[in-house]
Structures are given as C-alpha cells and as structure tokens.
Design a protein around this motif. Structure first.
Motif, PDB file in Angstrom:
ATOM      1  N   MET A 124       0.718  -1.188   0.065  1.00  0.00           N
ATOM      2  CA  MET A 124      -0.149   0.165  -0.168  1.00  0.00           C
ATOM      3  C   MET A 124       0.943   1.394   0.053  1.00  0.00           C
ATOM      4  N   GLU A 125       2.106   0.841  -0.330  1.00  0.00           N
ATOM      5  CA  GLU A 125       3.014   2.309  -0.624  1.00  0.00           C
ATOM      6  C   GLU A 125       3.358   2.932   0.700  1.00  0.00           C
ATOM      7  N   GLY A 126       3.522   2.103   1.960  1.00  0.00           N
ATOM      8  CA  GLY A 126       3.753   2.762   2.997  1.00  0.00           C
ATOM      9  C   GLY A 126       5.084   1.489   3.613  1.00  0.00           C
ATOM     10  N   ASP A 127       4.960   1.758   5.143  1.00  0.00           N
ATOM     11  CA  ASP A 127       6.171   1.114   5.743  1.00  0.00           C
ATOM     12  C   ASP A 127       5.692   1.044   7.292  1.00  0.00           C
ATOM     13  N   ILE A 128       6.430  -0.007   7.984  1.00  0.00           N
ATOM     14  CA  ILE A 128       6.108  -0.118   9.185  1.00  0.00           C
ATOM     15  C   ILE A 128       7.530  -0.422   9.864  1.00  0.00           C
ATOM     16  N   THR A 129       7.714   0.149  11.119  1.00  0.00           N
ATOM     17  CA  THR A 129       9.034   0.166  11.742  1.00  0.00           C
ATOM     18  C   THR A 129       8.990  -0.085  13.379  1.00  0.00           C
ATOM     19  N   LEU A 130       9.819  -0.512  14.021  1.00  0.00           N
ATOM     20  CA  LEU A 130       9.908  -0.671  15.331  1.00  0.00           C
ATOM     21  C   LEU A 130      10.435   0.694  16.006  1.00  0.00           C
ATOM     22  N   GLN A 131       9.670   1.415  16.620  1.00  0.00           N
ATOM     23  CA  GLN A 131       9.985   2.748  17.102  1.00  0.00           C
ATOM     24  C   GLN A 131      10.993   2.499  18.589  1.00  0.00           C
ATOM     25  N   SER A 132      10.567   1.790  19.543  1.00  0.00           N
ATOM     26  CA  SER A 132      11.302   1.206  20.777  1.00  0.00           C
ATOM     27  C   SER A 132      10.567   0.270  21.429  1.00  0.00           C
TER      28      SER A 132
END
Length: 480
Positions: A456-464
């Motif tokens: 879906m032209e996005g992203d997911i990351t672990l912030q903390s």
C-alpha cells in the motif's frame, strides 16, 4: 559555358544520388555510421575547398604570367621583324590579350590587342593575401562570363620588373569548375572508401557483438527457462566482453530464480493443500480435546486443556501460513477511508471480555488514509494480536493508538505496555517465522504486516521496545 553547366549538373545529380542512398541506408546502425562518415568527410572537403581552390587559381594565373613573360621576351628579341600574326600567335600561347612590362615606374606595351569595353578585374600576384584569394574563387565562379583579368606579376628572370597581363577569365572559370568537380568526386570516393573501412572494422569489433547481445536478450525473453538460450560469453577483455559476461551471469541468475520460484510455487500449493487437510484434522481433534478438558477426572481434564492449547497453536499456525501466502497478492484499489473507526472495530473484535487489556485511541475521527480496507484490517489485526499476546496475563495492561499527518503521509503509532521484544530477535523481527517470544507466536504476523504496508506504498518500523512496552509506527499515504 557548356562545359561549366555539364560539370555543375554532374555534381548536382551526384549529390542527389548520394542523398537518396543515405536516406535508404540509415535505418540500421551500420548504415548510419556509413552515412555519418561520408557526411563528415564531405564536410571536411568543403572546409579545405576554398584554400585548395585558391592555390589552384594562383597556380593557373602564375602559369599564364610565365607564358606571357616568355612571349614578351620573344617579342623583344624579334624587334620590328615581328608580324601581326606572330603577335597573335604569341598571345594565344599565353592565353593573353595584352602584355606589358613595368620597369622604373614606366609601363611599356610589349604585345597588345583591343579589349573594348569589357569588365576588368585587377589581380595583383606580387603579394599574397589568403582571405582575398579565397574570396576571388567565388568571384571567378560567379562573375560575368566576358570579364577580363588584369594580372600583375613578377617575372621569374627579372625580379626588379613587373609584368602586366590582360587575359580572359572564362578559361580560368572553366578550369576552376573542372578542378572543383574532380575535388568533389575525389572527396566522395575517399569518403566511401573510408566509410566502408570504418564500417567493416566497427561491424567486426562492435556492431556484430552488439547484435549478438540483442539477439540473445530477445531469445532469452521468449523462454527464460531454456538453458540453451543463455549467452556464452566470448574471451574479449574490453567493455563488450564485460557486457557479455554480465548478461550471461544475469541470465543464469534469472533462470535460477525462475526455477526457484516455480519450485516455491509448487511447494506453496502443496503446503496450502496440507494446511487445508491439517485444519480439518485439528478441527476433529479439537472436538475430542474439548470433551477431555471437561472431564470430571482432574488429570484427564488437565491433559485435555494442554491438548486444546496445542491444537489451538496448530490451527493458528495453519491460518498464519495461509495468510502469509496471501500477502503476495496485490491489494485492491487504494481509496480514502477513516482510520479511527477501523482501529476501534479491530480492537472490539480482538479484545474479548476475558482479555484484560484497556484500549485507548486518540486518533481524530475525521483523519483519513488512502489504503485498501481489507489489507489495512489485516495489517493492524496482526499488530494488535501480537501486542495482546505479549501482554497476556499482565495486570493493568493497555494498548493505545495515535496518529499525526505530515507531508502527505499519516504516521500511526501503536504502543503497548508489554515486556518488550527480546534483543535476540530484533535484528530479524520482520523476517518470516521470526518469533517475538510471545506464547503461541508463529513469527509471521510482523512479516505479513510489513508486506501489506509495502503493497500500500507505506512502511512499518519498530520505534522503541523495552520493559515499559513496545511502540510500532505504521506510515500510510494520506487521503489528501
């Protein structure tokens, strides 16, 4: 005039034939190369034409001046015994109408004839002026047909004197046109030979190998699975040899990837069939284990509960594997949708009464993202399910969601109060089957979530992450 017209017509017709051949032959790389070589050689011939023609004109005039000087000497030696017929014969031999000598500031007519009112062109050969001489070439070619040249030159045997020669310009014009025609055809033949040699050299060294590369790419594109279509690189050590080796390696890698993909597709189909059958087996076993868990015998009930949990993990594994297989599918059309109601809906589905986790969302009700609803539901369902698994049995557990919009993107933060993600799995957290350590985790949830976000032209990351909890951030396209 007749010979001049024939020469001009010959040059014009020759140029027309050359132009037609070039237009027919410029479809290929070799034809274009040949045409460019001919054009460049002809262009260089044009650049050298005027200096060369000026030298030719000067030489022609110098020859006439020398012939006139010899005629003047003969007339001087003959004295009064020179008849009118002999005078005309001497002038004709020098192509002159009149000859005079300038000595001590005085002009003495040696041989002469009536010039009438014909136009005259002064030509001083006693000093060289290259630019003037080149312009005189154009003047000679375009001048009046009956013009006369008044030539001033230095006699070779009497450097202290000057000789004045009157001669018609027409023979010079005719000789200059003939010289131009010969120069054109010489340049044309030279350009053809040069172009042919360059073409043959480049055909062997470059065009042929490049054509071999293009044919290999075309053949490989038609059937990438055929090993016979992989290019066999030559032993060249130049750039073309490097290109051949790179293409051969790329074709081999691509063919291996295609075969690997075919094997994985077959394996995936087999796993899907096995999963389907396993779920049926687990469903039957779950009915039996539920009855065992409800047995009045405590030992039997305890074993039944353990069996229920094991079968539940097996069912979740089958479901997650099937869902992971679906992430390769392209999502539906990305449309604007409200984010807060969707997250509240997912939380209501997963936060059953027996799960003691407080849900809190500060997302504005009117905030919209551009996404596929089913894919976005699956994405956040995996994240929330993982968070609930991590906080299972924790007192005062909470899960909160917030979002901010910036530069056409929406940043959604999902924070839990769980024990954090173990350091041993953080580096490969989004890889398939990389378990975060939660009970019953298959290690596919985060991998599925990231792939859905990417589609879906996005992203997911672990912030903390840490003892106080874990924060994930999902970036999606804004609706504006």
């Amino acid at each position: 005039m007749g010979r001049r017209s024939l020469a001009g017509d010959g040059i014009t017709s020759g140029l027309g034939r050359v132009w037609g051949a070039l237009r027919r032959g410029t479809g290929s790389l070799g034809g274009r190369l040949l045409a460019l070589t001919i054009v460049f050689v002809l262009a260089s011939s044009v650049l050298i034409f005027f200096p060369t023609a000026a030298n030719f004109r000067n030489g022609w005039l110098a020859e006439r001046a020398n012939a006139a000087h010899l005629a003047a000497i003969a007339a001087e030696l003959a004295g009064d015994n020179l008849s009118e017929g002999a005078v005309r014969e001497l002038l004709q031999g020098a192509d002159a109408i009149g000859v005079a000598r300038i000595a001590g500031g005085a002009t003495e007519l040696v041989l002469g004839a009536d010039t009438g009112n014909l136009p005259l062109l002064d030509e001083d050969q006693t000093r060289r002026r290259p630019l003037v001489e080149m312009t005189r070439v154009i003047s000679t070619l375009a001048g009046p047909p009956d013009r006369l040249i008044v030539l001033t030159a230095i006699p070779p045997t009497r450097p202290d004197e000057r000789i004045l020669v009157i001669l018609p310009e027409a023979p010079l014009r005719e000789a200059l046109v003939g010289f131009s025609a010969r120069l054109f055809w010489f340049a044309f033949v030279t350009s053809l030979i040069t172009g042919a040699l360059i073409y043959l050299a480049l055909l062997v060294l470059f065009v042929g190998p490049m054509r071999r590369l293009s044919l290999s790419m075309t053949a490989f594109q038609e059937n990438p699975s055929d090993a016979r279509r992989v290019l066999s690189p030559s032993q060249r050590h130049d750039e073309i040899g490097e290109a051949e080796r790179a293409l051969s390696a790329m074709q081999a890698d691509l063919m291996a990837a295609i075969r690997q993909r075919e094997r994985l597709a077959s394996l995936g189909l087999a796993v899907a069939k096995i999963n389907h059958d396993l779920r049926n087996v687990f469903a039957s076993a779950q009915l039996v284990s539920d009855r065992l868990a409800m047995s009045e015998d405590k030992r039997t009930a305890a074993m039944g509960q353990r069996l229920v949990r094991a079968i539940g993990r097996g069912i979740r594994l089958c479901s997650d594997v099937l869902e992971y297989g679906r992430t390769g599918e392209a999502p539906g059309e990305l449309r604007p949708l409200h984010l807060a109601p969707l997250l509240d809906e997912i939380a209501a589905e997963l936060l059953t009464p027996e799960i003691q986790v407080r849900w809190h969302s500060t997302i504005a009700p009117d905030l919209q993202v551009r996404a596929d609803r089913d894919s976005l539901h699956r994405l956040f369902a995996n994240l929330i399910r993982n968070a609930l698994t991590a906080m299972k049995g924790q007192e005062g557990a909470s899960l909160s969601a917030s979002a901010v919009s910036a530069a056409g993107r929406v940043h959604v933060r999902l924070a839990d109060t769980g024990p954090g993600i173990p350091a041993r799995v953080r580096s490969r957290l989004f890889e398939p089957f990389s378990s975060g350590g939660g009970e019953g985790s298959t290690g596919l949830g985060l991998s599925i979530a990231r792939e859905l976000a990417t589609l879906m032209e996005g992203d997911i990351t672990l912030q903390s992450t840490g003892p106080d909890g874990t924060v994930f951030e999902v970036v999606l396209k804004g609706a504006d």
